[in-house]
Design a protein around this motif. Sequence first.
Motif, PDB file in Angstrom:
ATOM      1  N   ALA A 308       0.861  -1.345   0.004  1.00  0.00           N
ATOM      2  CA  ALA A 308       0.006   0.069  -0.079  1.00  0.00           C
ATOM      3  C   ALA A 308       0.990   1.233   0.120  1.00  0.00           C
ATOM      4  N   VAL A 309       2.069   1.202   0.724  1.00  0.00           N
ATOM      5  CA  VAL A 309       2.909   2.406   0.661  1.00  0.00           C
ATOM      6  C   VAL A 309       4.117   2.372   0.297  1.00  0.00           C
ATOM      7  N   MET A 310       5.126   1.446   1.049  1.00  0.00           N
ATOM      8  CA  MET A 310       6.529   1.571   0.767  1.00  0.00           C
ATOM      9  C   MET A 310       6.745   1.197  -0.867  1.00  0.00           C
ATOM     10  N   ARG A 311       6.364   0.288  -1.544  1.00  0.00           N
ATOM     11  CA  ARG A 311       6.683   0.251  -2.826  1.00  0.00           C
ATOM     12  C   ARG A 311       6.609   1.422  -3.632  1.00  0.00           C
ATOM     13  N   ASN A 312       5.365   2.353  -3.630  1.00  0.00           N
ATOM     14  CA  ASN A 312       5.409   3.358  -4.196  1.00  0.00           C
ATOM     15  C   ASN A 312       6.041   4.627  -3.803  1.00  0.00           C
ATOM     16  N   LYS A 313       6.447   4.676  -2.595  1.00  0.00           N
ATOM     17  CA  LYS A 313       7.326   5.747  -1.983  1.00  0.00           C
ATOM     18  C   LYS A 313       8.746   5.666  -2.349  1.00  0.00           C
ATOM     19  N   LEU A 314       9.166   4.372  -2.248  1.00  0.00           N
ATOM     20  CA  LEU A 314      10.731   3.916  -2.625  1.00  0.00           C
ATOM     21  C   LEU A 314      10.858   4.067  -4.104  1.00  0.00           C
ATOM     22  N   LEU A 315      10.015   3.550  -4.861  1.00  0.00           N
ATOM     23  CA  LEU A 315       9.906   3.944  -6.504  1.00  0.00           C
ATOM     24  C   LEU A 315       9.979   5.081  -6.837  1.00  0.00           C
ATOM     25  N   GLN A 316       9.255   6.085  -6.338  1.00  0.00           N
ATOM     26  CA  GLN A 316       9.426   7.320  -6.666  1.00  0.00           C
ATOM     27  C   GLN A 316      10.779   8.088  -6.229  1.00  0.00           C
ATOM     28  N   ASP A 317      11.126   7.916  -4.918  1.00  0.00           N
ATOM     29  CA  ASP A 317      12.459   8.509  -4.617  1.00  0.00           C
ATOM     30  C   ASP A 317      13.576   8.075  -5.235  1.00  0.00           C
ATOM     31  N   LEU A 318      13.528   6.465  -5.646  1.00  0.00           N
ATOM     32  CA  LEU A 318      14.651   5.804  -6.154  1.00  0.00           C
ATOM     33  C   LEU A 318      15.067   6.428  -7.555  1.00  0.00           C
ATOM     34  N   SER A 319      13.697   6.359  -8.399  1.00  0.00           N
ATOM     35  CA  SER A 319      13.701   6.843  -9.726  1.00  0.00           C
ATOM     36  C   SER A 319      14.171   8.196  -9.969  1.00  0.00           C
ATOM     37  N   GLN A 320      13.994   9.038  -8.995  1.00  0.00           N
ATOM     38  CA  GLN A 320      14.388  10.247  -9.216  1.00  0.00           C
ATOM     39  C   GLN A 320      15.928  10.596  -8.885  1.00  0.00           C
ATOM     40  N   ARG A 321      16.281   9.448  -7.867  1.00  0.00           N
ATOM     41  CA  ARG A 321      17.597   9.711  -7.477  1.00  0.00           C
ATOM     42  C   ARG A 321      18.659   8.980  -8.500  1.00  0.00           C
ATOM     43  N   TRP A 322      18.039   7.894  -9.039  1.00  0.00           N
ATOM     44  CA  TRP A 322      19.040   7.217 -10.138  1.00  0.00           C
ATOM     45  C   TRP A 322      19.080   7.924 -11.208  1.00  0.00           C
ATOM     46  N   HIS A 323      18.086   8.559 -11.511  1.00  0.00           N
ATOM     47  CA  HIS A 323      18.075   9.374 -12.971  1.00  0.00           C
ATOM     48  C   HIS A 323      19.245  10.190 -12.839  1.00  0.00           C
ATOM     49  N   ALA A 324      19.214  11.140 -11.755  1.00  0.00           N
ATOM     50  CA  ALA A 324      20.104  12.199 -11.507  1.00  0.00           C
ATOM     51  C   ALA A 324      21.560  11.753 -11.305  1.00  0.00           C
ATOM     52  N   GLU A 325      21.840  10.792 -10.652  1.00  0.00           N
ATOM     53  CA  GLU A 325      23.223  10.166 -10.393  1.00  0.00           C
ATOM     54  C   GLU A 325      23.664   9.506 -11.815  1.00  0.00           C
ATOM     55  N   ARG A 326      22.599   8.892 -12.450  1.00  0.00           N
ATOM     56  CA  ARG A 326      23.010   8.442 -13.695  1.00  0.00           C
ATOM     57  C   ARG A 326      23.534   9.419 -14.714  1.00  0.00           C
ATOM     58  N   GLU A 327      22.688  10.343 -14.972  1.00  0.00           N
ATOM     59  CA  GLU A 327      23.268  11.494 -15.798  1.00  0.00           C
ATOM     60  C   GLU A 327      24.380  12.221 -15.467  1.00  0.00           C
ATOM     61  N   THR A 328      24.630  12.290 -14.065  1.00  0.00           N
ATOM     62  CA  THR A 328      25.986  12.884 -13.778  1.00  0.00           C
ATOM     63  C   THR A 328      26.997  12.024 -13.874  1.00  0.00           C
ATOM     64  N   ALA A 329      26.900  10.542 -13.768  1.00  0.00           N
ATOM     65  CA  ALA A 329      27.866   9.900 -13.930  1.00  0.00           C
ATOM     66  C   ALA A 329      28.232   9.752 -15.266  1.00  0.00           C
ATOM     67  N   LEU A 330      27.314   9.592 -16.170  1.00  0.00           N
ATOM     68  CA  LEU A 330      27.814   9.303 -17.528  1.00  0.00           C
ATOM     69  C   LEU A 330      28.384  10.064 -18.277  1.00  0.00           C
ATOM     70  N   GLN A 331      28.189  11.576 -17.737  1.00  0.00           N
ATOM     71  CA  GLN A 331      28.782  12.740 -18.231  1.00  0.00           C
ATOM     72  C   GLN A 331      30.369  12.657 -17.879  1.00  0.00           C
ATOM     73  N   GLY A 332      30.807  12.002 -16.838  1.00  0.00           N
ATOM     74  CA  GLY A 332      32.199  11.930 -16.513  1.00  0.00           C
ATOM     75  C   GLY A 332      32.680  10.624 -16.453  1.00  0.00           C
ATOM     76  N   ALA A 333      32.232   9.587 -16.830  1.00  0.00           N
ATOM     77  CA  ALA A 333      32.349   7.998 -16.634  1.00  0.00           C
ATOM     78  C   ALA A 333      33.259   7.801 -17.657  1.00  0.00           C
ATOM     79  N   LEU A 334      34.246   6.899 -17.237  1.00  0.00           N
ATOM     80  CA  LEU A 334      35.179   6.115 -18.375  1.00  0.00           C
ATOM     81  C   LEU A 334      34.380   5.424 -19.106  1.00  0.00           C
ATOM     82  N   GLU A 335      34.826   5.113 -20.670  1.00  0.00           N
ATOM     83  CA  GLU A 335      33.733   4.326 -21.276  1.00  0.00           C
ATOM     84  C   GLU A 335      33.720   2.972 -20.813  1.00  0.00           C
ATOM     85  N   GLU A 336      34.690   2.125 -20.189  1.00  0.00           N
ATOM     86  CA  GLU A 336      34.224   1.138 -19.670  1.00  0.00           C
ATOM     87  C   GLU A 336      33.475   0.977 -18.356  1.00  0.00           C
TER      88      GLU A 336
END
Length: 364
Positions: A308-336
Motif C-alpha cells: 500500500a505504501v512502501m513500494r510507491n514511496k521507494l519507487l518515486q524517490d529511487l527513480s528520481q535519485r537514480w536518474h539524477a546520479e546516472r546523468e551525472t555519472a555518464l557525463q564523466g564516466a570512463l567508457e568501460e
Amino acid sequence: MNYLRTTVRRFSAMATTTSCSPFTRAVVSSMRKLYPEALADKSFDNTGLLLEAPLDPSRRQKNSVLLAIDLTTAVADEAIKRRDSAIVAYHPIIFRGLKSITLEDTQQRSLLRLAQHGISVYSPHTAVDTVPGGMADWLCDVVTGVYGENKPSQIASCASSNYSAPTYPRPEFAASATQTSIPHARTTIHPSPSTSIPEGFEDAGAGRLVTFNSAQPLTKLIDFIGQGVGLPGGIPIAIPQSKAVDDIHIRTVGMCPGSGSGVLMRGELPDLLFTGEMSHHEALAATERGSVVISLAHSNSERGYLHAVMRNKLLQDLSQRWHAERETALQGALEEDSEVYRDAEVSVSVSEADRDPYGIMVRR
C-alpha cells in the motif's frame, strides 16, 4: 597511452569488485531518506545495510528491488531468479552477533548465496514503525476505513481429508486509499527521543492512538481491518467475557505493528488494541480490564504496508535519485564504466514468496 588506458581499465575493474553497485547505493540512500536509521530502536534492533554484495562487472544485476517482511530461503530464491540488485527485508535477517557464517545454517546460507549473486540486503525494521506515514500510521488508515473493499482470498480444498487446506494464497491488499476515513484524532503513543529525530520527522514514535469523534461499532472496524490487511475471511479477536461483539462500540484504538504489547499495555488501555501478536496472558489481562484485542499473526499486521505504501514511496524517490546520479555519472564516466549506468529502468516489487508462517485450515 595504450598502456596507461589498459592500466586504468584494469584498476577500474578491480575497484568495482570491492564495492556494491551504484544502483544498490542509491537504494540504500533512498531508504535512509524515507526511513531514517536514527528513528530505529537501537536498544535491541539491527537496522541498515546488513549485506553489501560486491559488484561483479561480468554479471550485472537488474535495477530492481524486492520488498519482503522476512528474508526466507524462498524469498532469496525469488530474488536470485529475478536478478534483483537488492532486497529490502523489513525484519533483520542478522539480528544478533555471528561467530561464523556457514552453509549449515539456513539463514546464513541465504546470505552467502545472495552475496554470490551480487544481491545486497537492507533492513529498516523499527524505523518504518516509528516514522510518520510509516507502518503504524498505515494501521491507523486501515482501522479508520481509508482503504476500499477487497475480494475474499480463495482457499483450495484438500480432497484427502476433512479439512480445507490452505495453499497460502496471496491476500488481495488494498494498494491505495479509496474512501474517506471516519473522523478522528491521531497521536503518537510513545514519541521518539527528541535528540534522535531528524528534521521533518517530529511526529515519530512507537505506536499510534486513534480517538474517534464518536464511538464506532466494533463490527464495522473489523470489516475495515479485514479489507485493509487482506484477511477478510477471518480476524483473530479477544473480547471481554461479559460482552457480545455486536454490542461493543469503540472510541479509542491503540495500534502497533508486529508484537505490540510492550507499546500498548502501558498505562491506561484503549478500547481496542490492534497489533500483530500478543501473548495469551497479555490478551487475558487486556480483556479483563475491559478492552478488545485484535491480533493478526505477526507479519499480517505488516505486509500490507509494503503493497500500500512502501513500494510507491521507494519507487518515486529511487527513480528520481537514480536518474539524477546516472546523468551525472555518464557525463564523466570512463567508457568501460558507462555500462553500469546504461540501464535507466528502475523497478520495485513486493515478494510473491513472502508470507506469514501461519495459515488457517477450516474443517468442512
